[in-house]
Design an enzyme around this catalytic site. Structure first.
Site, PDB file in Angstrom:
ATOM      1  N   THR A   1       0.937  -1.121   0.027  1.00 22.43           N
ATOM      2  CA  THR A   1       0.092   0.092  -0.094  1.00 22.43           C
ATOM      3  C   THR A   1       0.968   1.336   0.008  1.00 22.43           C
ATOM      4  OG1 THR A   1       0.146   0.160   2.250  1.00 22.43           O
ATOM      5  CG2 THR A   1      -1.690  -1.197   1.414  1.00 22.43           C
TER       6      THR A   1
ATOM      7  N   GLU B   1      -5.914  -3.311  -0.554  1.00 20.56           N
ATOM      8  CA  GLU B   1      -6.357  -4.282   0.211  1.00 20.56           C
ATOM      9  C   GLU B   1      -7.300  -5.166  -0.039  1.00 20.56           C
ATOM     10  OE1 GLU B   1      -5.618  -1.480   1.300  1.00 20.56           O
ATOM     11  OE2 GLU B   1      -4.438  -1.325   3.184  1.00 20.56           O
TER      12      GLU B   1
ATOM     13  N   LYS C   1     -13.678  18.527  11.114  1.00 18.25           N
ATOM     14  CA  LYS C   1     -14.807  18.609  12.203  1.00 18.25           C
ATOM     15  C   LYS C   1     -14.633  20.045  12.713  1.00 18.25           C
ATOM     16  CE  LYS C   1     -16.592  15.029  15.053  1.00 18.25           C
ATOM     17  NZ  LYS C   1     -16.355  14.144  16.022  1.00 18.25           N
TER      18      LYS C   1
ATOM     19  N   TRP D   1     -19.196  16.935  11.264  1.00 14.44           N
ATOM     20  CA  TRP D   1     -18.314  16.619  10.316  1.00 14.44           C
ATOM     21  C   TRP D   1     -18.659  17.561   8.948  1.00 14.44           C
ATOM     22  CZ3 TRP D   1     -18.397  10.673  10.457  1.00 14.44           C
ATOM     23  CH2 TRP D   1     -17.428  10.230  11.323  1.00 14.44           C
TER      24      TRP D   1
END
Ligand code: AMP
Length: 536
Positions: free
Chosen positions: A177, A324, A433, A438
């Protein structure tokens, strides 16, 4: 009572066997660095992949030894994709855009015993050779002393090589990754995962690839298996076209036209460039063969999806995935009941990340447990399925990315609606935030990129004394266009609550990108939010 069905191993040799038997005359085409084309058939490809497999066995490689590649997209890379698993070993694609120190770490961690490298990338090999574990270096092109010319290696191999019928649970492919925290992590795909991923990706409703297609993967073969295209296309016998190292919009459009490409795929930044060029020269290329342009890796802005369709009649297919996950997770094609929905709703759906592929299960978790599928409540997406990593290779530092009941925590903050469509609101580390609420950076970015003067936009959080964090938009304007911060704010205002709008807009020439073409928000946070970058 057990079923009475054969134990047929789902492995890479079975994919190649099918292509060789059923599609021997189909073509694999590569555009070479001088822009001429190399063409050969699946039959020739299979013979060369088998030669490579036997030559690797002759070098003494067996039982899952790692063979790394540092290569662009071309037919020899495809041969390595198949030849290495055929030999019972593991092909490990190194990302040539990574920093040499990361590459050296990855090669060492994976214990790569052989490197197959393009001659044009030898300087990169030179930069890592001292720290890398390679016993043999095989060069595609002109090979310096002390290395093995790829063609010589193949000449020593046996085109009639018969691979063992290997266990489908054995490893076939490895990718690391790109790693935003800590060191890069290795994902080790089994033959079974590759086989089932290929089958599911080929389906209608996912990437929908068949023998009739001509597929050009723009996504590099060193990024998440080029989204599985090499394996999927070989399984179904599609014509494969590899673009070589020239990935600028003009070269790609030339290749689409010349080879009558029907399906292609890459990250949004590639398509933004292509859309801009098509807008400037709408009649230059004949793209009438193109059936689907798959966009993933980062959120595809709705304005871009709409722009391709409305102005050029080109169909964008938005997909989400992860290294993944081999990597396909979900695809945003309309389901039948949405075909009757108002146009605006259809566009909104096509800009979501979509429905999970078969054998990928989803759920999302908020602070108070699993969130309802109401299209509004946000939570971190968790997945499980047949091609999803169960742990990282020789690294348990992030074992907490798997839940106790075995689901993988993606790090993506999403909503899931009642139909099961996923919509990514943010990476968990990019979430803004403000005043305890959010704000979705992805939604803001997509809205700003809907303005005709904007080429690219990335939104990050900057610290704020009163609100804790506030959104800041970093914007690249299209060549020759102008727009002020106030104009952009007013343009997106109808889509957001007032408090969600960015206070600041910064205009830049370019947004820094990661090794796989995504916005490098860590660099933006360092530049505009005074944050210190700790990892790549
Ligand atoms: P990688 O493993 O480098 O491919 O990165 C996977 C991550 O890229 C995902 O967890 C998402 O955050 C992001 N990503 C991939 N596809 C999309 C998409 N279509 N929309 C938004 N984010 C995406």
């Amino acid at each position: 009572m057990k079923g009475l069905i054969m134990d047929y191993e789902l492995n890479v040799p079975a994919i190649l066997r099918r292509a060789e038997q059923l599609f021997p005359r189909k073509e694999i085409v590569t555009r070479l660095p001088d822009k001429s084309f190399h063409r050969y058939t699946y039959e020739e490809f299979a013979g060369r992949a088998k030669r490579l497999a036997s030559a690797l066995r002759n070098l003494g490689l067996a039982d899952g030894a790692r063979v790394a590649t540092l290569c662009w997209n071309h037919y020899q890379h495809l041969e390595v994709y198949f030849g290495v698993p055929l030999s019972g070993n593991v092909v490990h694609t190194l990302n040539l855009r990574l920093h040499p120190s990361d590459l050296a770490y990855i090669a060492k961690h994976a214990d790569d015993r052989v490197l197959v490298v393009d001659d044009s990338l030898l300087p990169l090999y030179q930069a890592i050779r001292e720290h890398a574990p390679f016993e043999h270096v095989v060069v595609i092109g002109s090979a310096p002393d002390g290395t093995i010319p790829y063609e010589e290696l193949l000449a020593d191999g046996d085109p009639g090589f018969e691979p063992a019928d290997m266990d489908e649970r054995d490893a076939a492919v490895m990718c690391y990754t790109s790693g935003t925290t800590g060191q890069p992590k290795g994902v080790l795909y089994s033959h079974r995962a590759i086989a089932l991923h290929s089958l599911a990706s080929a389906q209608a409703g996912t990437l929908s690839i068949s023998e009739r297609d001509v597929v050009l993967p723009v996504v590099p073969m060193f990024h998440a298996n080029a989204w599985g295209f090499p394996f999927t296309c070989t399984l179904v016998g599609a014509t494969q076209v590899f673009p070589g190292p020239q990935l600028d919009p003009e070269s790609l459009l030339d290749a689409f036209e010349q080879e009558r490409v029907t399906i292609t795929g890459g990250v949004p930044t590639i398509w933004m460039g292509i859309l801009q060029l098509l807008d400037k020269q709408p009649d230059r290329w004949d793209l009438s063969a193109m059936r689907g342009m798959i966009v993933g890796g980062s959120a595809a802005p709705r304005a871009m999806i709409e722009g391709f369709q409305r102005r050029h009649g080109l169909h964008v297919i938005h997909a989400w995935g992860m290294t993944e996950m081999a990597p396909l997770g979900s695809v945003a094609e309309l389901v039948s009941e949405l075909e009757q929905a108002p146009e605006d709703e259809q566009w909104a759906y096509r800009a979501k990340q979509g429905l999970p592929a078969p054998f990928v299960e989803i759920r999302a978790r908020g602070d108070d447990g699993l969130v309802p599928w109401d299209g509004a409540t946000m939570g971190e997406l968790e997945v499980r399925g047949v091609w999803i990593a169960s742990r990282y290779y020789e690294d348990d530092s992030q074992a907490d990315r798997w839940t106790e009941d075995g689901w993988f925590k993606t790090g993506d903050i999403v909503t899931i609606d009642e139909r099961g469509f996923i919509e990514i609101q943010d990476r968990s580390k990019d979430v803004i935030k403000s005043g305890g609420e959010w704000v979705s950076s992805v939604a803001l970015e997509n809205a700003v990129m809907g303005h005709p003067a904007v080429a690219e936009a990335a939104v990050i959080a900057v610290p704020d004394e009163k609100w804790q964090e506030r959104p800041l938009a970093v914007v690249v304007l299209r060549e020759g266009e102008t727009a002020t911060a106030d104009e952009l704010r007013e343009f997106i205002a109808p889509q957001f609550a007032r408090w969600q709008l960015p206070d600041r807009f910064e205009f830049v020439d370019e947004i820094p990108k990661t090794a796989v073409g995504k916005f490098r928000k860590t660099a933006l946070r360092e530049q505009f939010a005074g944050e210190t970058v700790t990892a790549s």
